[in-house]
Every structure is written in structure tokens, then in C-alpha cells.
Design a protein around this motif. Structure first.
Motif, PDB file in Angstrom:
ATOM      1  N   SER A  60       5.170  -1.532 -13.495  1.00  0.00           N
ATOM      2  CA  SER A  60       4.982  -0.087 -13.512  1.00  0.00           C
ATOM      3  C   SER A  60       4.860   0.462 -12.100  1.00  0.00           C
ATOM      4  O   SER A  60       4.517  -0.250 -11.160  1.00  0.00           O
ATOM      5  N   PHE A  61       5.143   1.739 -11.960  1.00  0.00           N
ATOM      6  CA  PHE A  61       4.918   2.475 -10.725  1.00  0.00           C
ATOM      7  C   PHE A  61       4.210   3.757 -11.093  1.00  0.00           C
ATOM      8  O   PHE A  61       4.619   4.456 -12.023  1.00  0.00           O
ATOM      9  N   ASP A  62       3.144   4.077 -10.337  1.00  0.00           N
ATOM     10  CA  ASP A  62       2.374   5.289 -10.611  1.00  0.00           C
ATOM     11  C   ASP A  62       2.370   6.264  -9.437  1.00  0.00           C
ATOM     12  O   ASP A  62       2.530   7.451  -9.635  1.00  0.00           O
ATOM     13  N   ARG A  63       2.182   5.754  -8.199  1.00  0.00           N
ATOM     14  CA  ARG A  63       1.992   6.673  -7.078  1.00  0.00           C
ATOM     15  C   ARG A  63       2.241   6.018  -5.726  1.00  0.00           C
ATOM     16  O   ARG A  63       2.129   4.807  -5.579  1.00  0.00           O
ATOM     17  N   PHE A  64       2.558   6.880  -4.763  1.00  0.00           N
ATOM     18  CA  PHE A  64       2.517   6.526  -3.349  1.00  0.00           C
ATOM     19  C   PHE A  64       1.272   7.179  -2.785  1.00  0.00           C
ATOM     20  O   PHE A  64       0.995   8.350  -3.070  1.00  0.00           O
ATOM     21  N   PHE A  65       0.535   6.456  -1.979  1.00  0.00           N
ATOM     22  CA  PHE A  65      -0.683   6.979  -1.367  1.00  0.00           C
ATOM     23  C   PHE A  65      -0.349   8.018  -0.296  1.00  0.00           C
ATOM     24  O   PHE A  65       0.742   8.029   0.259  1.00  0.00           O
ATOM     25  N   GLY A  66      -1.334   8.844   0.012  1.00  0.00           N
ATOM     26  CA  GLY A  66      -1.245   9.806   1.096  1.00  0.00           C
ATOM     27  C   GLY A  66      -2.571   9.844   1.830  1.00  0.00           C
ATOM     28  O   GLY A  66      -3.482   9.056   1.550  1.00  0.00           O
ATOM     29  N   LEU A  67      -2.693  10.751   2.764  1.00  0.00           N
ATOM     30  CA  LEU A  67      -3.957  10.968   3.472  1.00  0.00           C
ATOM     31  C   LEU A  67      -4.724  12.009   2.665  1.00  0.00           C
ATOM     32  O   LEU A  67      -4.563  13.220   2.844  1.00  0.00           O
ATOM     33  N   ILE A  68      -5.542  11.504   1.724  1.00  0.00           N
ATOM     34  CA  ILE A  68      -6.260  12.367   0.779  1.00  0.00           C
ATOM     35  C   ILE A  68      -7.702  11.855   0.664  1.00  0.00           C
ATOM     36  O   ILE A  68      -8.089  11.253  -0.348  1.00  0.00           O
ATOM     37  N   PRO A  69      -8.521  12.039   1.694  1.00  0.00           N
ATOM     38  CA  PRO A  69      -9.867  11.459   1.713  1.00  0.00           C
ATOM     39  C   PRO A  69     -10.759  11.862   0.539  1.00  0.00           C
ATOM     40  O   PRO A  69     -11.674  11.122   0.189  1.00  0.00           O
ATOM     41  N   VAL A  93       0.302  -5.943   7.120  1.00  0.00           N
ATOM     42  CA  VAL A  93       0.383  -5.534   5.721  1.00  0.00           C
ATOM     43  C   VAL A  93      -0.273  -4.169   5.544  1.00  0.00           C
ATOM     44  O   VAL A  93      -1.365  -3.926   6.047  1.00  0.00           O
ATOM     45  N   ILE A  94       0.417  -3.295   4.799  1.00  0.00           N
ATOM     46  CA  ILE A  94      -0.106  -1.968   4.501  1.00  0.00           C
ATOM     47  C   ILE A  94       0.187  -1.661   3.036  1.00  0.00           C
ATOM     48  O   ILE A  94       1.338  -1.731   2.607  1.00  0.00           O
ATOM     49  N   ALA A  95      -0.842  -1.327   2.272  1.00  0.00           N
ATOM     50  CA  ALA A  95      -0.653  -0.896   0.885  1.00  0.00           C
ATOM     51  C   ALA A  95      -0.202   0.557   0.911  1.00  0.00           C
ATOM     52  O   ALA A  95      -0.848   1.404   1.532  1.00  0.00           O
ATOM     53  N   VAL A  96       0.910   0.847   0.215  1.00  0.00           N
ATOM     54  CA  VAL A  96       1.481   2.195   0.251  1.00  0.00           C
ATOM     55  C   VAL A  96       1.535   2.879  -1.109  1.00  0.00           C
ATOM     56  O   VAL A  96       1.830   4.065  -1.197  1.00  0.00           O
ATOM     57  N   GLY A  97       1.263   2.148  -2.182  1.00  0.00           N
ATOM     58  CA  GLY A  97       1.327   2.720  -3.521  1.00  0.00           C
ATOM     59  C   GLY A  97       0.710   1.791  -4.531  1.00  0.00           C
ATOM     60  O   GLY A  97       0.180   0.730  -4.178  1.00  0.00           O
ATOM     61  N   GLU A  98       0.795   2.184  -5.806  1.00  0.00           N
ATOM     62  CA  GLU A  98       0.140   1.391  -6.847  1.00  0.00           C
ATOM     63  C   GLU A  98       0.847   1.583  -8.181  1.00  0.00           C
ATOM     64  O   GLU A  98       1.547   2.564  -8.399  1.00  0.00           O
ATOM     65  N   ASP A  99       0.597   0.624  -9.078  1.00  0.00           N
ATOM     66  CA  ASP A  99       1.203   0.673 -10.415  1.00  0.00           C
ATOM     67  C   ASP A  99       0.362   1.450 -11.422  1.00  0.00           C
ATOM     68  O   ASP A  99       0.767   1.625 -12.558  1.00  0.00           O
ATOM     69  N   GLY A 100      -0.813   1.883 -11.057  1.00  0.00           N
ATOM     70  CA  GLY A 100      -1.703   2.597 -11.969  1.00  0.00           C
ATOM     71  C   GLY A 100      -2.734   1.689 -12.607  1.00  0.00           C
ATOM     72  O   GLY A 100      -3.648   2.158 -13.271  1.00  0.00           O
ATOM     73  N   GLY A 101      -2.605   0.389 -12.394  1.00  0.00           N
ATOM     74  CA  GLY A 101      -3.536  -0.573 -12.970  1.00  0.00           C
ATOM     75  C   GLY A 101      -4.207  -1.449 -11.938  1.00  0.00           C
ATOM     76  O   GLY A 101      -4.727  -2.515 -12.261  1.00  0.00           O
ATOM     77  N   VAL A 116       9.063  -4.824   1.173  1.00  0.00           N
ATOM     78  CA  VAL A 116       8.085  -4.216   0.281  1.00  0.00           C
ATOM     79  C   VAL A 116       7.901  -5.160  -0.899  1.00  0.00           C
ATOM     80  O   VAL A 116       8.867  -5.685  -1.447  1.00  0.00           O
ATOM     81  N   TYR A 117       6.646  -5.378  -1.268  1.00  0.00           N
ATOM     82  CA  TYR A 117       6.294  -6.319  -2.332  1.00  0.00           C
ATOM     83  C   TYR A 117       5.376  -5.652  -3.353  1.00  0.00           C
ATOM     84  O   TYR A 117       4.575  -4.781  -3.014  1.00  0.00           O
ATOM     85  N   TYR A 118       5.503  -6.101  -4.578  1.00  0.00           N
ATOM     86  CA  TYR A 118       4.547  -5.775  -5.630  1.00  0.00           C
ATOM     87  C   TYR A 118       3.472  -6.847  -5.542  1.00  0.00           C
ATOM     88  O   TYR A 118       3.755  -8.037  -5.628  1.00  0.00           O
ATOM     89  N   TRP A 119       2.231  -6.436  -5.346  1.00  0.00           N
ATOM     90  CA  TRP A 119       1.106  -7.352  -5.191  1.00  0.00           C
ATOM     91  C   TRP A 119       0.362  -7.422  -6.521  1.00  0.00           C
ATOM     92  O   TRP A 119      -0.288  -6.461  -6.924  1.00  0.00           O
ATOM     93  N   ASP A 120       0.448  -8.550  -7.191  1.00  0.00           N
ATOM     94  CA  ASP A 120      -0.208  -8.751  -8.490  1.00  0.00           C
ATOM     95  C   ASP A 120      -1.688  -9.079  -8.260  1.00  0.00           C
ATOM     96  O   ASP A 120      -2.176 -10.147  -8.582  1.00  0.00           O
ATOM     97  N   ARG A 121      -2.377  -8.100  -7.710  1.00  0.00           N
ATOM     98  CA  ARG A 121      -3.783  -8.260  -7.322  1.00  0.00           C
ATOM     99  C   ARG A 121      -4.699  -8.548  -8.508  1.00  0.00           C
ATOM    100  O   ARG A 121      -5.668  -9.289  -8.399  1.00  0.00           O
ATOM    101  N   THR A 122      -4.406  -7.986  -9.670  1.00  0.00           N
ATOM    102  CA  THR A 122      -5.267  -8.171 -10.849  1.00  0.00           C
ATOM    103  C   THR A 122      -4.835  -9.360 -11.708  1.00  0.00           C
ATOM    104  O   THR A 122      -5.390  -9.577 -12.778  1.00  0.00           O
ATOM    105  N   HIS A 123      -3.834 -10.094 -11.236  1.00  0.00           N
ATOM    106  CA  HIS A 123      -3.323 -11.276 -11.956  1.00  0.00           C
ATOM    107  C   HIS A 123      -2.751 -10.907 -13.325  1.00  0.00           C
ATOM    108  O   HIS A 123      -2.810 -11.698 -14.263  1.00  0.00           O
ATOM    109  N   LEU A 124      -2.151  -9.753 -13.420  1.00  0.00           N
ATOM    110  CA  LEU A 124      -1.522  -9.302 -14.654  1.00  0.00           C
ATOM    111  C   LEU A 124      -0.382 -10.230 -15.075  1.00  0.00           C
ATOM    112  O   LEU A 124      -0.157 -10.455 -16.250  1.00  0.00           O
ATOM    113  N   HIS A 125       0.319 -10.771 -14.097  1.00  0.00           N
ATOM    114  CA  HIS A 125       1.480 -11.623 -14.376  1.00  0.00           C
ATOM    115  C   HIS A 125       1.206 -13.092 -14.057  1.00  0.00           C
ATOM    116  O   HIS A 125       2.126 -13.851 -13.788  1.00  0.00           O
ATOM    117  N   GLU A 126      -0.030 -13.470 -14.099  1.00  0.00           N
ATOM    118  CA  GLU A 126      -0.413 -14.847 -13.786  1.00  0.00           C
ATOM    119  C   GLU A 126      -0.253 -15.745 -15.014  1.00  0.00           C
ATOM    120  O   GLU A 126      -0.461 -15.331 -16.145  1.00  0.00           O
TER     121      GLU A 126
END
Length: 172
Positions: A60-69, A93-101, A116-126
Motif C-alpha cells: 500500500s501507499f498512503d502519503r509522502f511526508f512534508g515539513l508539518i511539525p 537513509v531518509i524516510a520519505v513516505g509511508e503505507d499507512g500501516g 527507493v525501498y519499501y521498508w517492512d518495519r512492522t514485519h507485515l511480509h515476514e
């Protein structure tokens, strides 16, 4: 599909991001930030990107980050300061967006691994034998899956999957 974005950033705001992250941003990503201070999808609030190296064949793709403190979950600086150290085994390495999860999209500038890589940080696809990651996790960081050679290619991939002519709406 509506795509909501905030007006682009000034050169000094982009320099501020670089100083806060202590990293030089790629030129194509700086170009995006100068046109759009992040963006997110609505109706539906996510898109699907083909990724044959994971079990479901898409992410999934949800958003690209911005400068929104004021919105930590959408803020490029806040997100990177909180999570990017989990990938300390990689350079640039710079995180630029997220999948919403909770799974980010990251730009890796390390020689030999640029892209650019999708980082399976939550181990959704593990744990799926069919998964074929491109950068193996260290510790419990989560595997990374290649999405494109640079930000501009990845942005084009995202916009191209929205179908037809996405409606860009500026949010102030």
C-alpha cells in the motif's frame, strides 16, 4: 482519485530539513518538496503498488511526508528522528513516505544500494517463503524491498497507479 498536497517549501525550509536530519537530500526529492510539501491520498485513502517480491504481490501507499511539525505522523523531520536509527546499518537513509500501516518508503544513498525501498518495519511480509527482499534486516529492523532507482521514478510509479487523471487539490 483526489491527491491532497500542501504548497511547496522554500529553499530555506528545505535547508532546515537537511540540517535537522544531518543529511543532504537528493535533488529530485528537493524538487518534489519545492512543489509539494507532502501529499496524501483520499477516497480511497491508499493506493496499491505492485511488488512481486512480497506474498500478496502488492504494498500500500498512503502519503509522502512534508515539513508539518503540527502533524508528527506526516512530518518528515519528526518521523526520521524517531525511526530512521533502526536502519543505522545503512548509509544515507531518509524516510520519505509511508503505507499507512507504519511501513515507510525510504531513499537509500549508500553506494551500491542507491534507490527507493519499501521498508517492512512492522514485519507485515515476514515469514512468507515467497518473499524476496533486497536488503536483509539487521536485528529486528525489518527487510527492505526495492521500488525504484530514485525518488522521481518512485513518484511516477505512485501517480501512475492511481488510474486515469488524479485530481490534485491544494490544502492550505
Amino acid at each position: 482519485m483526489p491527491v491532497i498536497y500542501k504548497p511547496g517549501l522554500s529553499g530555506s525550509e528545505i535547508s532546515y530539513i537537511e540540517s535537522q536530519l544531518q543529511r543532504k537530500l537528493p535533488e529530485d526529492y528537493k524538487g518534489f518538496l519545492s512543489r509539494s510539501n507532502g501529499l496524501y491520498l483520499t477516497e480511497p485513502d491508499f493506493g496499491q503498488l505492485s511488488l512481486t517480491s512480497v506474498d500478496e504481490q502488492f504494498v500500500s501507499f498512503d502519503r509522502f511526508f512534508g515539513l508539518i511539525p503540527t502533524e508528527e505522523c506526516n512530518d518528515l523531520v519528526s518521523f526520521n528522528k524517531e525511526f530512521i536509527d533502526e536502519l543505522s546499518f545503512l548509509q544515507e537513509v531518509i524516510a520519505v513516505g509511508e503505507d499507512g500501516g507504519g511501513n515507510p518508503y525510504v531513499i537509500v544513498g549508500e553506494p551500491g544500494r542507491e534507490g527507493v525501498y519499501y521498508w517492512d518495519r512492522t514485519h507485515l511480509h515476514e515469514g512468507e517463503a515467497s518473499n524476496s527482499f533486497d536488503i536483509q534486516e539487521q536485528g529486528d529492523s525489518g527487510n527492505l524491498f526495492y521500488m525504484g532507482k530514485n525518488f522521481e521514478d518512485f513518484y511516477s510509479l505512485v501517480i501512475g497507479t492511481l488510474g486515469g487523471s488524479p485530481q490534485f487539490i491544494e490544502e492550505r
